[in-house]
Design a protein around this motif. Sequence first.
Motif, PDB file in Angstrom:
ATOM      1  N   GLN A  31     -49.705 -13.434  22.641  1.00 13.35           N
ATOM      2  CA  GLN A  31     -48.278 -13.269  22.397  1.00 13.35           C
ATOM      3  C   GLN A  31     -47.580 -14.606  22.180  1.00 13.35           C
ATOM      4  O   GLN A  31     -46.582 -14.685  21.458  1.00 13.35           O
ATOM      5  N   ASN A  32     -48.123 -15.673  22.774  1.00 11.68           N
ATOM      6  CA  ASN A  32     -47.471 -16.974  22.602  1.00 11.68           C
ATOM      7  C   ASN A  32     -47.470 -17.430  21.138  1.00 11.68           C
ATOM      8  O   ASN A  32     -46.610 -18.195  20.718  1.00 11.68           O
ATOM      9  N   MET A  33     -48.431 -16.926  20.349  1.00 12.80           N
ATOM     10  CA  MET A  33     -48.446 -17.261  18.924  1.00 12.80           C
ATOM     11  C   MET A  33     -47.264 -16.605  18.201  1.00 12.80           C
ATOM     12  O   MET A  33     -46.605 -17.226  17.366  1.00 12.80           O
ATOM     13  N   VAL A  34     -47.000 -15.338  18.527  1.00 12.91           N
ATOM     14  CA  VAL A  34     -45.862 -14.633  17.935  1.00 12.91           C
ATOM     15  C   VAL A  34     -44.560 -15.273  18.402  1.00 12.91           C
ATOM     16  O   VAL A  34     -43.634 -15.500  17.607  1.00 12.91           O
ATOM     17  N   ASP A  35     -44.480 -15.583  19.693  1.00  7.63           N
ATOM     18  CA  ASP A  35     -43.275 -16.212  20.234  1.00  7.63           C
ATOM     19  C   ASP A  35     -43.015 -17.564  19.575  1.00  7.63           C
ATOM     20  O   ASP A  35     -41.858 -17.927  19.317  1.00  7.63           O
ATOM     21  N   TYR A  36     -44.079 -18.311  19.324  1.00  7.85           N
ATOM     22  CA  TYR A  36     -43.948 -19.629  18.697  1.00  7.85           C
ATOM     23  C   TYR A  36     -43.256 -19.514  17.337  1.00  7.85           C
ATOM     24  O   TYR A  36     -42.356 -20.300  17.002  1.00  7.85           O
ATOM     25  N   ILE A  37     -43.649 -18.512  16.559  1.00  7.00           N
ATOM     26  CA  ILE A  37     -43.047 -18.335  15.233  1.00  7.00           C
ATOM     27  C   ILE A  37     -41.641 -17.759  15.343  1.00  7.00           C
ATOM     28  O   ILE A  37     -40.696 -18.263  14.717  1.00  7.00           O
ATOM     29  N   ASN A  38     -41.482 -16.725  16.170  1.00  2.00           N
ATOM     30  CA  ASN A  38     -40.168 -16.071  16.273  1.00  2.00           C
ATOM     31  C   ASN A  38     -39.114 -16.945  16.939  1.00  2.00           C
ATOM     32  O   ASN A  38     -37.936 -16.900  16.572  1.00  2.00           O
ATOM     33  N   GLN A  39     -39.524 -17.723  17.921  1.00  6.40           N
ATOM     34  CA  GLN A  39     -38.550 -18.464  18.722  1.00  6.40           C
ATOM     35  C   GLN A  39     -38.390 -19.924  18.309  1.00  6.40           C
ATOM     36  O   GLN A  39     -37.373 -20.549  18.616  1.00  6.40           O
ATOM     37  N   TYR A  40     -39.384 -20.487  17.638  1.00  8.95           N
ATOM     38  CA  TYR A  40     -39.307 -21.904  17.289  1.00  8.95           C
ATOM     39  C   TYR A  40     -39.469 -22.162  15.793  1.00  8.95           C
ATOM     40  O   TYR A  40     -38.554 -22.617  15.112  1.00  8.95           O
ATOM     41  N   LEU A  41     -40.637 -21.821  15.255  1.00  6.33           N
ATOM     42  CA  LEU A  41     -40.928 -22.208  13.882  1.00  6.33           C
ATOM     43  C   LEU A  41     -40.078 -21.437  12.877  1.00  6.33           C
ATOM     44  O   LEU A  41     -39.558 -22.019  11.912  1.00  6.33           O
ATOM     45  N   GLY A  42     -39.918 -20.117  13.100  1.00  8.48           N
ATOM     46  CA  GLY A  42     -39.107 -19.318  12.191  1.00  8.48           C
ATOM     47  C   GLY A  42     -37.662 -19.785  12.125  1.00  8.48           C
ATOM     48  O   GLY A  42     -37.131 -20.039  11.027  1.00  8.48           O
ATOM     49  N   PRO A  43     -36.967 -19.911  13.280  1.00  5.08           N
ATOM     50  CA  PRO A  43     -35.587 -20.401  13.238  1.00  5.08           C
ATOM     51  C   PRO A  43     -35.454 -21.788  12.616  1.00  5.08           C
ATOM     52  O   PRO A  43     -34.479 -22.064  11.909  1.00  5.08           O
ATOM     53  N   LEU A  44     -36.438 -22.661  12.869  1.00 11.24           N
ATOM     54  CA  LEU A  44     -36.396 -23.992  12.265  1.00 11.24           C
ATOM     55  C   LEU A  44     -36.507 -23.897  10.745  1.00 11.24           C
ATOM     56  O   LEU A  44     -35.788 -24.588  10.005  1.00 11.24           O
ATOM     57  N   PHE A  45     -37.374 -23.028  10.277  1.00  4.22           N
ATOM     58  CA  PHE A  45     -37.523 -22.841   8.834  1.00  4.22           C
ATOM     59  C   PHE A  45     -36.251 -22.262   8.221  1.00  4.22           C
ATOM     60  O   PHE A  45     -35.801 -22.694   7.149  1.00  4.22           O
TER      61      PHE A  45
END
Length: 377
Positions: A31-45
Amino acid sequence: MKRMSYAAFAVAFAALPLHAEELTVATAGDQNMVDYINQYLGPLFEKTYPGNTVRAVGTGPGDAGSQKILERFDAQAAAKAEKWDVDVAVVHEKFVGPMVAKDYLAKYRGDIDTGKLVTRANAKMALGANVDGYVMPMFNSQTAIAYNPDLVQNPPKSYAELAEWAKAHPKQFGYNGIKGGASGVSFVMGWIYAFGGGDANTLMNGPFKEEETKKWDAAFKSLADFTTNATLTPGNAGTLDLLSRGEIAMGPVWVDMFYSWQANGQLPPTLKLMLPAPGMPGQPMHYVMPEKTAHKGLAEKFIALATSPKVQAEGIVKRFNWYPGIDADKVKAELDDATWNKLFVDITPEDLAAKGKPFPIAPYNNAILEAYEKSVK
């Protein structure tokens, strides 16, 4: 209501992307992989490229998660879909070769600026398959030997020295065999690289030759003797737990787990790591892009951002204690000294380049595990 002037409207309109797009990222892993994209990488993008959105889809942990992504690609290929519904995928390295062989992936690495920052061989060969250009490593996970310097003042520098140390210190080395987690499997593969009697590069890169498997008898006999002097632990966490309580002095661990446990106070801060010669396996997670993505340009921008030195420093190293997917020296400028000294002093970038090995290709991997079952009781 105050009216916006035509000039102001034109400026505001020009700042918007011409075509707002939704990027779908499918990721295997916990789940930390999904959280990484949803909570950090996605918003940054989304902040970097306003108007576009990122949607992460988790497919589950372990190989099963990557298998689901491969099956999704199989289904869309069979349906002859003109555009696929995944734009970027994060998969384990063993699944990239089959995806390349089936012509599912775009060869994109040469088209993004960060492509030239990749230095490890696992971005060219993935368990015997040529994947050069089709992947960008999200991160590199690595196994190493953790040790207690209060009990091991002069740690072994090689597998040969380690074998001698274990004879002199019965039950002080602990590992979890091949069924309790991949750190034990990695240790066994490293043993065969060191003592297998053949060419370790052939085991890592192929081709498979049945006669190579006949060269391991002496290595497995010595491993069986070694194991009688070792403590068998119940898993990756079990090895760390025994180290934390001083019940063993050394054992193979995943580096990111080791540092996470230290950060949480579950391991004494004095414990250290070393990577014995000729090396131990680790494995990357790779960013791949389907050839038939509907958003190729945006997908390239997403992967380029995700593999930039700044994001690798903040997102990969600081958040997860993973080794970066790109050249660690390029990431160093983005890290504070404390973080760098934690992750790269015991095991340096040079150590990783020289002794961070891939796992054997699948036929050798399976043959080693079967031989272990027969030889090591």
